[in-house]
Design an enzyme around this catalytic site. Structure first.
Site, PDB file in Angstrom:
ATOM      1  N   ASP A   1      17.095 -55.064   4.042  1.00 35.96           N
ATOM      2  CA  ASP A   1      16.726 -53.654   3.883  1.00 35.96           C
ATOM      3  C   ASP A   1      16.062 -53.212   5.192  1.00 35.96           C
ATOM      4  O   ASP A   1      14.851 -53.311   5.350  1.00 35.96           O
ATOM      5  CB  ASP A   1      15.772 -53.504   2.695  1.00 35.96           C
ATOM      6  CG  ASP A   1      15.497 -52.054   2.348  1.00 35.96           C
ATOM      7  OD1 ASP A   1      16.452 -51.273   2.279  1.00 35.96           O
ATOM      8  OD2 ASP A   1      14.321 -51.693   2.172  1.00 35.96           O
TER       9      ASP A   1
ATOM     10  N   LYS B   1      10.481 -54.878  -3.603  1.00 38.11           N
ATOM     11  CA  LYS B   1      11.732 -55.608  -3.812  1.00 38.11           C
ATOM     12  C   LYS B   1      11.474 -57.110  -3.840  1.00 38.11           C
ATOM     13  O   LYS B   1      12.131 -57.842  -4.592  1.00 38.11           O
ATOM     14  CB  LYS B   1      12.737 -55.258  -2.710  1.00 38.11           C
ATOM     15  CG  LYS B   1      13.180 -53.804  -2.695  1.00 38.11           C
ATOM     16  CD  LYS B   1      14.263 -53.580  -1.652  1.00 38.11           C
ATOM     17  CE  LYS B   1      14.573 -52.101  -1.476  1.00 38.11           C
ATOM     18  NZ  LYS B   1      13.445 -51.359  -0.861  1.00 38.11           N
TER      19      LYS B   1
ATOM     20  N   ASP C   1       8.006 -59.823   7.413  1.00 43.88           N
ATOM     21  CA  ASP C   1       7.836 -58.505   8.020  1.00 43.88           C
ATOM     22  C   ASP C   1       7.239 -58.681   9.401  1.00 43.88           C
ATOM     23  O   ASP C   1       6.405 -59.571   9.627  1.00 43.88           O
ATOM     24  CB  ASP C   1       6.936 -57.600   7.174  1.00 43.88           C
ATOM     25  CG  ASP C   1       7.196 -56.130   7.484  1.00 43.88           C
ATOM     26  OD1 ASP C   1       8.083 -55.540   6.853  1.00 43.88           O
ATOM     27  OD2 ASP C   1       6.510 -55.577   8.369  1.00 43.88           O
TER      28      ASP C   1
ATOM     29  N   ALA D   1      10.421 -57.110   4.378  1.00 46.33           N
ATOM     30  CA  ALA D   1       9.986 -57.110   2.978  1.00 46.33           C
ATOM     31  C   ALA D   1       8.920 -56.088   2.636  1.00 46.33           C
ATOM     32  O   ALA D   1       8.844 -55.635   1.495  1.00 46.33           O
ATOM     33  CB  ALA D   1       9.484 -58.510   2.603  1.00 46.33           C
ATOM     34  N   ALA D   2       8.016 -55.746   3.566  1.00 51.75           N
ATOM     35  CA  ALA D   2       6.899 -54.860   3.236  1.00 51.75           C
ATOM     36  C   ALA D   2       7.436 -53.498   2.788  1.00 51.75           C
ATOM     37  O   ALA D   2       8.468 -53.041   3.295  1.00 51.75           O
ATOM     38  CB  ALA D   2       5.982 -54.702   4.447  1.00 51.75           C
ATOM     39  N   PRO D   3       6.783 -52.861   1.812  1.00 49.34           N
ATOM     40  CA  PRO D   3       5.492 -53.220   1.205  1.00 49.34           C
ATOM     41  C   PRO D   3       5.554 -54.256   0.102  1.00 49.34           C
ATOM     42  O   PRO D   3       4.515 -54.654  -0.408  1.00 49.34           O
ATOM     43  CB  PRO D   3       4.992 -51.883   0.658  1.00 49.34           C
ATOM     44  CG  PRO D   3       6.235 -51.135   0.320  1.00 49.34           C
ATOM     45  CD  PRO D   3       7.248 -51.526   1.364  1.00 49.34           C
ATOM     46  N   GLY D   4       6.737 -54.694  -0.340  1.00 48.60           N
ATOM     47  CA  GLY D   4       6.811 -55.825  -1.234  1.00 48.60           C
ATOM     48  C   GLY D   4       7.361 -55.570  -2.624  1.00 48.60           C
ATOM     49  O   GLY D   4       7.446 -56.492  -3.424  1.00 48.60           O
TER      50      GLY D   4
ATOM     51  N   CYS E   1      17.271 -46.579   3.430  1.00 52.56           N
ATOM     52  CA  CYS E   1      16.914 -45.352   2.696  1.00 52.56           C
ATOM     53  C   CYS E   1      17.248 -44.153   3.575  1.00 52.56           C
ATOM     54  O   CYS E   1      16.499 -43.188   3.661  1.00 52.56           O
ATOM     55  CB  CYS E   1      15.442 -45.361   2.289  1.00 52.56           C
ATOM     56  SG  CYS E   1      14.279 -45.682   3.638  1.00 52.56           S
TER      57      CYS E   1
END
Length: 848
Positions: free
Chosen positions: A295, A204, A230, A199-202, A348
């Protein structure tokens, strides 16, 4: 417990600079120019000054790799590279669940857009701010203005200040445009349990919380929740810092390896989980999710425009070294997904080894239980490209078209799952004639692949060597037969963005049981009735239960530290590289003395360095709070309060949790504290430690974060203020009773009990003396009623933002200096004997 100075979380890392930004480098010797003809360098420093050059935006190996992969058509290549070398436009998203969402959108459309169009008329149209055409309801915007322009132009400076303040408050989130895409395809509902695995940096996570809260009924908490995870504690702190702006009671932040995220299955620890559920009122007996956002960590070459240092670091080995970890995380996400649920796999990166290869292997392993969804009709204005069906793998300077072309000594490192067909066409009896190189990533998160760790050992090439490298054409039969065209790849030059890859999965049936075939490859067992009957299962829906039962039989019943997830991964062969760590122990029968014995529950505080999550059960304190504020019985207070301090006499902050979060916390406790919880709940009450706080009938004041949730249920300690008095409070922070413009307001203030109170902005045509009707649209602030003053208990930034929102909404001047009220003359900025600031909660605040 430790105080701020002894916090066990590395808060100092918040302020560390990131390396990957558009800036000038001071470390490269090649960037230094020195006058060699100067005799005395010590006396002529001006001739030894460092010349600062930007990061290079060239990498021959990168260009060779992606040209060969066919990411874009040859005629588009120059345009593709041109956009990659440009800085990324800034983008931000309006918080759709914010109280001022419509006001902010209107301000952008009617104020900033028009003023900037006037200011920059005749110049490059691309520089103007405008909404992203594919994001719903004009809630996402982007701009091409550089930092230098933002600083030098007065209109742009005002826009920049607006962005900074709104982002800090939580009314907007600054986020890369393509990063906003995955949550839009997740189809989240307010009653869904959502897992954000990395999840980081947060950003989404914040977006997912927005969706849950916005689609929920006004004035109530959603029946769903988000678990944001995370692996890195420093990044988890950043995640907490980002999501606390959302002010939600429906979030749990955890700190686990994503590939080993716990399932908290009660059947592993209890002989009859149904009895446990009935006794504890739980609605769940294991942690499963309706939606999973996966992700995963990646090589990041899709972020070259905002992180140009990747140009220097990039090599093909980075993607190869991450493939195994990405597959493990994705498979764990699928196993935690409920039947009928949806999972997003995204990176990404543009590399097909990290993207299509992982998606193809997921489909091969899951069989008919998982489908890759075609979402090409959704978000029609988003330009995206279909996934590839053929690609190559590059290793040590060689192009590999299929697994059979991999040199023998590289086969343990280059997996068959990296290729389009995923076939292992090599005779398993062949003996390796070279060293074994492992590319998978271990539990410490470090890559063991030497090419990924050391760029000097990679296939970096010079332009002169690029055309002479060996190459293999893709075999006609080594093309994926799976529907990988349903994936989507976003490239920079289509809509002036970064790059992203997204695949959407739907889970149709329970996860199949896996087995090894004769060649050592992993394949699902046949799930027909005859095969299930042999296994002792009459229904295919019970396959998951069978698997869990088998795992429990092989697990020592008294091993308090055994993790159900690690056992799941072994049984399902998640990301298996051919090794068998369980060995002969898999065939051992469980000890008869240990069969059916309940596992001893872990005490709170199992995880080192993380304070326990404790239900706050001090009825005396809760009753005192409820009576002091007149909290309506319809608000579920009992059983929904938690703290992070086992010493009930020293609890400073009390957090509120929603029902789904409460269920997960109770499940986690019964399952042996498998979840390592870094943050949970919404700060609702905070103990006032000032002199006046000790004199108050209730020592706990309402936190500004928790006020919007509690506001509709409060019946006492309320003041209704006119606009002018409300703005004076925000501006001056403290006003004496006799100095209010409305004298009646001062009289009512004197009748309140000493302690925390709420000041509500009077709506149009509302009588000040009548009881206010409050809902989610009501504007209110938390204050402290002292002996002679009303003091605002809100941060200076919150006051500034609220003043600007009121000015925009009411159409009043923005100049605070024109106020004519004699507040300062009468010394209203007095009384510093209580704390004037409601501090934001970080992980440090929680570790009391």
């Amino acid at each position: 417990m430790g105080g701020r100075g002894r916090s066990r979380t590395q808060r100092k890392h918040f302020k560390q600079d990131r390396e990957n930004v558009w800036k000038y480098s001071s470390n490269s010797n090649a960037d230094k120019t020195t006058d060699n003809n100067t005799a005395d360098n010590n006396t002529n420093n001006s001739e030894n000054k460092v010349r600062w050059d930007p990061f290079t935006t060239h990498n021959a190996a990168f260009e060779v790799y992606y040209k060969e992969q066919g990411i874009v058509a040859p005629e588009e290549w120059d345009t593709f590279m041109e956009f990659l070398r440009k800085p990324l436009p800034s983008a931000f998203r309006i918080n759709s669940s914010s109280q001022f969402c419509s006001d902010i959108r209107s301000q952008l459309e009617n104020d900033f857009v028009k003023s900037l169009q006037t200011e920059f008329s005749g110049e490059d149209e691309a520089a103007a701010i405008r909404p992203l055409p594919w994001y719903p309801e004009n809630l996402a915007w982007h701009s091409n203005f550089s930092r230098n322009q933002l600083r030098k132009n007065q209109t742009l400076e005002r826009f920049h200040e607006f962005l900074k303040l709104a982002n800090e408050i939580g009314n907007i989130t600054r986020q890369e445009a393509v990063s906003m895409v995955p949550p839009l395809f997740l189809d989240v509902h307010p009653d869904h349990y959502v897992l954000d695995m990395c999840a980081a940096p947060g950003s989404k996570t914040f977006q997912l919380l927005e969706i849950i809260h916005r689609t929920n009924e006004s004035g109530s908490l959603p029946n769903g929740m988000v678990v944001a995870n995370d692996v890195d504690i420093q990044r988890s702190n950043l995640l907490i810092h980002q999501t606390k702006r959302m002010c939600t009671a429906n979030l749990i932040v955890t700190n686990h390896e994503a590939q080993n995220f716990p399932g908290c299955r009660l059947s592993k620890f209890h002989h009859d989980s149904s009895i446990v559920e009935a006794e504890n009122g739980l609605s769940i007996n294991q942690l499963m999710f309706d939606r999973v956002l996966c992700d995963v960590p990646c090589s990041g070459d899709g972020t070259l425009r905002k992180a140009p240092d990747i140009w220097r670091k990039w090599n093909a080995g980075m993607g190869n070294g991450l493939h195994c970890l990405q597959l493990k995380i994705a498979m764990r996400g699928i196993s935690l997904l409920k039947v009928g649920g949806r999972m997003i796999y995204s990176t990404c990166s543009m590399n097909p080894v990290e993207n299509e290869a992982v998606v193809a292997e997921i489909l091969r392993r899951c069989g008919d239980s998982v489908e890759l969804i075609d979402v090409s009709s959704e978000l029609p204005q988003l330009v995206r490209r279909p996934g590839l069906k053929k690609w190559k793998v590059r290793d040590k300077g060689l192009w590999l078209s299929s697994y059979k072309t991999v040199p023998k000594y590289r086969r343990p490192g280059i997996l068959c799952s990296m290729f389009p067909s995923g076939r292992n066409d090599v005779d398993s009896s062949e003996v390796l004639d070279g060293p074994v190189v492992e590319t998978c990533i271990g539990n410490d998160g470090e890559m063991a692949n030497d090419s990924a760790l050391n760029p000097a050992k990679t296939d970096a090439v010079s332009p002169s060597e690029a055309d002479s490298l060996p190459s293999c054409d893709v075999d006609d039969d080594d093309v994926s037969s799976l529907p990988l065209e349903r994936c989507m790849r976003i490239v920079p030059h289509d809509q002036n963005t970064g790059s992203f890859f997204i695949a959407v999965f739907h889970k149709h049936s329970p996860f199949p049981v896996f087995q090894e075939n004769d060649a050592g490859a992993i394949e699902p067992m046949v799930n027909d009735n005859e095969e299930l009957t042999k296994l002792g299962v009459e229904d295919a829906s019970k396959v998951d239960d069978l698997l869990e039962t088998k795992l429990c039989e092989t697990a020592p019943a008294d091993d308090a530290e055994t993790d159900a997830t690690s056992l799941d991964n072994e049984a399902l062969k998640l990301g298996d590289d051919g090794s068998d760590d369980q060995g002969a122990s898999d065939n051992k029968e469980p000890s008869p003395a240990k069969v059916g014995i309940k596992r001893k529950l872990q005490v709170q505080g199992k995880w080192k360095g993380v304070d326990p999550v404790l239900l706050f059960k001090e009825e005396t304190v809760v009753n005192n709070i409820k009576q002091f504020y007149g909290i309506d019985d319809s608000f579920p207070l009992y059983g929904h309060l938690v703290s992070r301090n086992s010493d009930t006499e020293r609890v400073k902050r009390i957090y509120y949790i929603s029902k789904p979060v409460k269920d997960v916390l109770e499940l986690n406790l019964l399952a042996g504290q498998q979840l390592k919880i870094a943050s949970v709940g919404l700060k609702m009450f905070e103990r006032q430690t000032s002199k006046d706080g000790n004199s108050s009938a209730c020592r706990y004041r309402i936190s500004s974060e928790g006020l919007p949730v509690l506001l509709p249920y409060i019946t006492k300690q309320i003041l209704v203020a006119s606009l002018v008095d409300f703005k004076h409070l925000l501006q001056y922070k403290s006003i004496k009773f006799g100095d209010f413009v409305d004298a009646e307001l001062g009289e009512r203030a004197t009748k309140l009990e000493l302690g925390s109170c709420v000041v509500v902005l009077k709506e149009a045509h509302q009588e000040v003396s009548s009881p206010p009707k409050m809902d989610s649209s009501t504007i209110a602030i938390g204050c402290w009623k002292g002996r002679s003053n009303i003091n605002v208990m809100v941060t200076a930034l919150d006051c500034q933002d609220l003043l600007e929102r009121l000015d925009t909404r009411m159409g009043t001047p923005n100049d605070r200096q024109t106020e004519s009220h004699n507040v300062e003359a009468n010394g209203v900025a007095a009384t510093n004997d209580i704390e004037m600031k409601d501090e934001g909660t970080t992980q440090t605040d929680m570790n009391e």
